[in-house]
Design a protein around this motif. Structure first.
Motif, PDB file in Angstrom:
ATOM      1  N   UNK A 137      10.920 -29.838   6.828  1.00  0.00           N
ATOM      2  CA  UNK A 137      10.473 -29.338   5.651  1.00  0.00           C
ATOM      3  C   UNK A 137      10.926 -28.138   5.011  1.00  0.00           C
ATOM      4  N   UNK A 138      11.955 -27.366   5.711  1.00  0.00           N
ATOM      5  CA  UNK A 138      12.089 -26.351   5.121  1.00  0.00           C
ATOM      6  C   UNK A 138      12.048 -26.086   3.201  1.00  0.00           C
ATOM      7  N   UNK A 139      11.616 -25.101   2.659  1.00  0.00           N
ATOM      8  CA  UNK A 139      11.834 -24.261   1.482  1.00  0.00           C
ATOM      9  C   UNK A 139      13.873 -24.295   1.545  1.00  0.00           C
ATOM     10  N   UNK A 140      14.300 -23.745   1.887  1.00  0.00           N
ATOM     11  CA  UNK A 140      16.058 -24.126   1.822  1.00  0.00           C
ATOM     12  C   UNK A 140      16.813 -25.139   2.617  1.00  0.00           C
ATOM     13  N   UNK A 141      17.419 -25.373   2.425  1.00  0.00           N
ATOM     14  CA  UNK A 141      18.897 -26.285   2.648  1.00  0.00           C
ATOM     15  C   UNK A 141      20.461 -26.087   2.374  1.00  0.00           C
ATOM     16  N   UNK A 142      20.660 -25.944   3.988  1.00  0.00           N
ATOM     17  CA  UNK A 142      22.026 -25.358   3.702  1.00  0.00           C
ATOM     18  C   UNK A 142      23.203 -25.809   3.057  1.00  0.00           C
ATOM     19  N   UNK A 143      22.676 -26.924   2.247  1.00  0.00           N
ATOM     20  CA  UNK A 143      24.093 -27.481   1.492  1.00  0.00           C
ATOM     21  C   UNK A 143      25.385 -27.717   1.324  1.00  0.00           C
ATOM     22  N   UNK A 144      24.907 -26.738   0.831  1.00  0.00           N
ATOM     23  CA  UNK A 144      26.824 -25.990  -0.032  1.00  0.00           C
ATOM     24  C   UNK A 144      27.668 -25.732   2.052  1.00  0.00           C
ATOM     25  N   UNK A 145      27.237 -25.292   2.567  1.00  0.00           N
ATOM     26  CA  UNK A 145      27.867 -24.454   3.778  1.00  0.00           C
ATOM     27  C   UNK A 145      28.945 -25.197   4.251  1.00  0.00           C
ATOM     28  N   UNK A 146      28.999 -26.957   3.744  1.00  0.00           N
ATOM     29  CA  UNK A 146      30.662 -27.210   3.768  1.00  0.00           C
ATOM     30  C   UNK A 146      30.083 -28.231   2.725  1.00  0.00           C
ATOM     31  N   UNK A 147      31.750 -29.073   3.372  1.00  0.00           N
ATOM     32  CA  UNK A 147      31.813 -29.944   1.728  1.00  0.00           C
ATOM     33  C   UNK A 147      31.619 -31.568   1.933  1.00  0.00           C
ATOM     34  N   UNK A 148      31.378 -31.587   3.284  1.00  0.00           N
ATOM     35  CA  UNK A 148      30.893 -32.905   3.274  1.00  0.00           C
ATOM     36  C   UNK A 148      28.585 -32.646   3.647  1.00  0.00           C
ATOM     37  N   UNK A 149      28.017 -31.419   3.492  1.00  0.00           N
ATOM     38  CA  UNK A 149      26.999 -32.151   3.344  1.00  0.00           C
ATOM     39  C   UNK A 149      26.816 -31.650   1.855  1.00  0.00           C
ATOM     40  N   UNK A 150      27.824 -31.146   1.182  1.00  0.00           N
ATOM     41  CA  UNK A 150      27.380 -31.293  -0.101  1.00  0.00           C
ATOM     42  C   UNK A 150      27.701 -32.517  -1.107  1.00  0.00           C
ATOM     43  N   UNK A 151      28.117 -33.307  -0.197  1.00  0.00           N
ATOM     44  CA  UNK A 151      28.961 -34.650  -1.014  1.00  0.00           C
ATOM     45  C   UNK A 151      27.227 -35.583  -0.914  1.00  0.00           C
ATOM     46  N   UNK A 152      27.013 -34.890   0.520  1.00  0.00           N
ATOM     47  CA  UNK A 152      25.835 -36.287   0.819  1.00  0.00           C
ATOM     48  C   UNK A 152      24.506 -35.739   0.696  1.00  0.00           C
ATOM     49  N   UNK A 153      24.755 -34.789  -0.445  1.00  0.00           N
ATOM     50  CA  UNK A 153      23.371 -33.623  -0.254  1.00  0.00           C
ATOM     51  C   UNK A 153      22.196 -35.197  -1.335  1.00  0.00           C
ATOM     52  N   UNK A 154      23.001 -35.897  -1.871  1.00  0.00           N
ATOM     53  CA  UNK A 154      22.150 -37.093  -3.026  1.00  0.00           C
ATOM     54  C   UNK A 154      21.337 -37.957  -1.869  1.00  0.00           C
ATOM     55  N   UNK A 155      22.755 -38.440  -0.481  1.00  0.00           N
ATOM     56  CA  UNK A 155      22.222 -39.970   0.381  1.00  0.00           C
ATOM     57  C   UNK A 155      21.237 -39.309   1.031  1.00  0.00           C
ATOM     58  N   UNK A 156      20.772 -37.671   1.368  1.00  0.00           N
ATOM     59  CA  UNK A 156      20.031 -37.125   2.079  1.00  0.00           C
ATOM     60  C   UNK A 156      18.796 -37.284   1.788  1.00  0.00           C
ATOM     61  N   UNK A 157      18.187 -36.958   0.427  1.00  0.00           N
ATOM     62  CA  UNK A 157      17.081 -36.740  -0.525  1.00  0.00           C
ATOM     63  C   UNK A 157      16.424 -37.457  -1.441  1.00  0.00           C
ATOM     64  N   UNK A 158      15.488 -37.154  -1.577  1.00  0.00           N
ATOM     65  CA  UNK A 158      15.202 -37.829  -3.270  1.00  0.00           C
ATOM     66  C   UNK A 158      15.061 -38.988  -2.919  1.00  0.00           C
ATOM     67  N   UNK A 159      14.956 -40.547  -4.374  1.00  0.00           N
ATOM     68  CA  UNK A 159      14.983 -42.012  -4.036  1.00  0.00           C
ATOM     69  C   UNK A 159      16.084 -42.827  -3.659  1.00  0.00           C
ATOM     70  N   UNK A 160      16.361 -42.328  -2.252  1.00  0.00           N
ATOM     71  CA  UNK A 160      17.048 -42.561  -1.383  1.00  0.00           C
ATOM     72  C   UNK A 160      17.290 -43.227   0.101  1.00  0.00           C
TER      73      UNK A 160
END
Length: 201
Positions: A137-160
């Motif tokens: 539950x860290x404040x900063x999550x490095x989603x932008x460090x790869x295309x994979x994590x950036x595209x999956x960002x909405x699937x790994x948080x929020x109402x998902x």
């Protein structure tokens, strides 16, 4: 589409020379821009589109796997449903088939295959790091460090909701890879997603 060597390629838009168009990612919506969108009204049509895309995915032979996926594959389904009251509901399902991490001592990858291995392992390492940050539950999550994590960002948080299916090998020589995959799934299972406003149909 697939993520090949950190490039997002539209598998449904093949050029005459057999190449694919590289796509950009929207900064605001974490979605690819300009990809081909196909409509489907039944599961048979969905299976047909999925099969066509899978056949175009980059696959090569290595010393450890005759049919080794050289890219991450993401298949997105956008659902539009209208209930009896005429209210329209929209939802999205991302199906992601990750390329497996590789040990160079086993795959003996060289040349272009070696470059593919480096990109695969780096993006998987970034995904593992992102999941660890979410778990803590860290404040900063490095989603932008790869295309994979950036595209999956909405699937790994929020109402998902996120479901991981791990393919394990019963062969003793693959014990290390299997253990690594199970530890990854265990880490993912500990992530608590924050539910936001829900609306029932």
């Amino acid at each position: 589409f697939e993520i090949y060597n950190e490039q997002v390629r539209d598998l449904m838009s093949m050029n005459k020379d057999g190449s694919y168009n590289n796509l950009n990612i929207s900064d605001n919506a974490n979605e690819v821009i300009g990809n081909k969108v196909l409509e489907a009204s039944c599961k048979e049509e969905i299976y047909s589109i999925l099969a066509r895309a899978q056949k175009r995915r980059c696959v090569k032979a290595t010393k450890s796997n005759e049919e080794s996926s050289r890219s991450h594959f993401i298949f997105t389904l956008n659902f539009v449903v209208r209930n009896a009251s005429g209210i329209l509901r929209k939802s999205k399902l991302n199906i992601c088939d990750l390329a497996g991490s590789e040990r160079l001592s086993k795959s003996q990858a060289v040349g272009s295959t070696l470059n593919e291995t480096k990109h695969i392992n780096k993006s998987l390492s970034t995904l593992s790091n992102v999941i660890e940050k979410l778990q803590n539950k860290e404040a900063h999550v490095p989603f932008r460090e790869s295309k994979l994590t950036y595209l999956l960002r909405n699937s790994l948080g929020g109402d998902s909701k996120t479901l991981a299916i791990v393919c394990c090998s019963p062969i003793a020589q693959n014990f290390q890879e299997t253990s690594c995959s199970l530890r990854f799934a265990q880490k993912l299972n500990k992530v608590e997603l924050k539910a936001i406003g829900k609306t029932s149909c």
